[in-house]
Design a protein around this motif. Structure first.
Motif, PDB file in Angstrom:
ATOM      1  N   LEU A 188       0.931  -1.180  -0.129  1.00 13.31           N
ATOM      2  CA  LEU A 188      -0.082   0.019   0.140  1.00 13.31           C
ATOM      3  C   LEU A 188       0.843   1.192  -0.161  1.00 13.31           C
ATOM      4  O   LEU A 188       1.733   1.661   1.131  1.00 13.31           O
ATOM      5  CB  LEU A 188      -0.817   0.144   1.049  1.00 13.31           C
ATOM      6  N   SER A 189       1.038   1.844  -1.372  1.00 13.05           N
ATOM      7  CA  SER A 189       2.137   2.940  -1.394  1.00 13.05           C
ATOM      8  C   SER A 189       1.278   4.195  -1.023  1.00 13.05           C
ATOM      9  O   SER A 189       0.458   4.997  -2.079  1.00 13.05           O
ATOM     10  CB  SER A 189       2.456   3.097  -2.710  1.00 13.05           C
ATOM     11  N   MET A 190       1.253   4.833  -0.049  1.00 15.85           N
ATOM     12  CA  MET A 190       0.686   6.102   0.566  1.00 15.85           C
ATOM     13  C   MET A 190       1.561   6.723   1.247  1.00 15.85           C
ATOM     14  O   MET A 190       2.313   6.155   2.137  1.00 15.85           O
ATOM     15  CB  MET A 190      -0.526   5.871   0.986  1.00 15.85           C
ATOM     16  N   GLY A 191       1.695   8.379   1.018  1.00 12.51           N
ATOM     17  CA  GLY A 191       2.485   9.098   2.126  1.00 12.51           C
ATOM     18  C   GLY A 191       3.520   9.626   1.249  1.00 12.51           C
ATOM     19  O   GLY A 191       4.324   8.965   0.757  1.00 12.51           O
ATOM     20  N   MET A 192       3.773  10.879   1.385  1.00 18.60           N
ATOM     21  CA  MET A 192       4.766  11.760   0.948  1.00 18.60           C
ATOM     22  C   MET A 192       5.485  12.439   1.961  1.00 18.60           C
ATOM     23  O   MET A 192       5.130  12.320   2.964  1.00 18.60           O
ATOM     24  CB  MET A 192       4.464  12.539  -0.343  1.00 18.60           C
ATOM     25  N   SER A 193       6.337  13.594   1.816  1.00 17.96           N
ATOM     26  CA  SER A 193       7.095  14.390   2.704  1.00 17.96           C
ATOM     27  C   SER A 193       6.127  15.037   3.598  1.00 17.96           C
ATOM     28  O   SER A 193       6.603  14.847   4.878  1.00 17.96           O
ATOM     29  CB  SER A 193       8.108  15.153   1.773  1.00 17.96           C
ATOM     30  N   GLY A 194       5.046  15.441   3.264  1.00 16.26           N
ATOM     31  CA  GLY A 194       4.405  16.210   4.025  1.00 16.26           C
ATOM     32  C   GLY A 194       3.516  15.428   4.942  1.00 16.26           C
ATOM     33  O   GLY A 194       2.944  15.904   5.938  1.00 16.26           O
TER      34      GLY A 194
END
Length: 220
Positions: A188-194
């Motif tokens: 489950l690919s979710m989430g970035m720098s912020g």
């Protein structure tokens, strides 16, 4: 850079993989992250990924995280590790065709549109459900869907971001019952720098982090 990467990896723990988003950054900067222990790098554009693949160590795992046009698949089919941004059956079929030509099975994620922004790509939950429960998978032996990807709305409203990630995780869990030999709900690919900290709390297994590692993008 190494101390930053080490700190992020410590936050992620053992069960969340760091994808260092290297788009717009030159090979020499990517090598700094490589030397600090990164092996998974994410690029938005095929034309940017190709020269980096040629220039950099071959044990790098390249992730295509941006919108992928069908006519560009042939260029990355020989080497891409994971395509995060599959948003149509037509794209799946093209990936299958090009993977077959390269005698490979290419791992993919279905991109789901979870944000309150029209500018982001992805399948609706209804479209993704129809695709995951359809009978096409026997026709796609050179594609392996191993999970889902989503991008939350760009907002300061953390409650909204959390709702969007939680909804995607719920959909991910619900669709484990539809698994086949080439469809597995593993990543489950979710989430970035912020927003990666929220994403981890909501069940992400991969985070795509660029500016927190490399600083602001280097536009040319």
């Amino acid at each position: 850079m190494k101390s930053t990467i080490d700190k992020i990896k410590q936050e992620l723990g053992e069960h969340v993989r760091l994808i260092a988003v290297s788009k717009t950054h030159p090979p020499e900067v990517i090598m700094q992250a490589y030397e600090a222990g990164c092996r998974d790098f994410g690029e938005n554009k095929v034309q940017e990924m190709l020269p980096k693949y040629e220039a950099l160590p071959k044990d790098i795992r390249w992730h295509l995280i941006g919108h992928l046009q069908r006519n560009k698949v042939k260029y990355i089919a020989p080497f891409v590790h994971l395509i995060h941004s599959v948003d149509s059956e037509a794209l799946l079929r093209e990936i299958n065709k090009r993977a077959a030509q390269n005698e490979r099975v290419i791992d993919c994620l279905l991109q789901i549109h979870i944000a309150q922004e029209e500018s982001k790509y992805g399948l609706s939950y209804e479209e993704a459900h129809a695709l995951l429960t359809s009978s096409i998978w026997e026709e796609l032996p050179h594609v392996r869907v191993i999970g889902l990807m989503g991008m939350a709305t760009f907002t300061d409203d953390t409650a909204q971001i959390r709702r969007e990630f939680r909804g995607l995780k719920h959909f991910f869990d619900e669709h484990k019952q539809y698994e086949r030999p080439n469809v597995k709900m593993q990543e489950l690919s979710m989430g970035m720098s912020g927003d990666y900290r929220i994403a981890i709390e909501e069940g992400s297994t991969m985070v795509r982090i660029g500016s927190a590692i490399f600083g602001q993008r280097q536009y040319t």
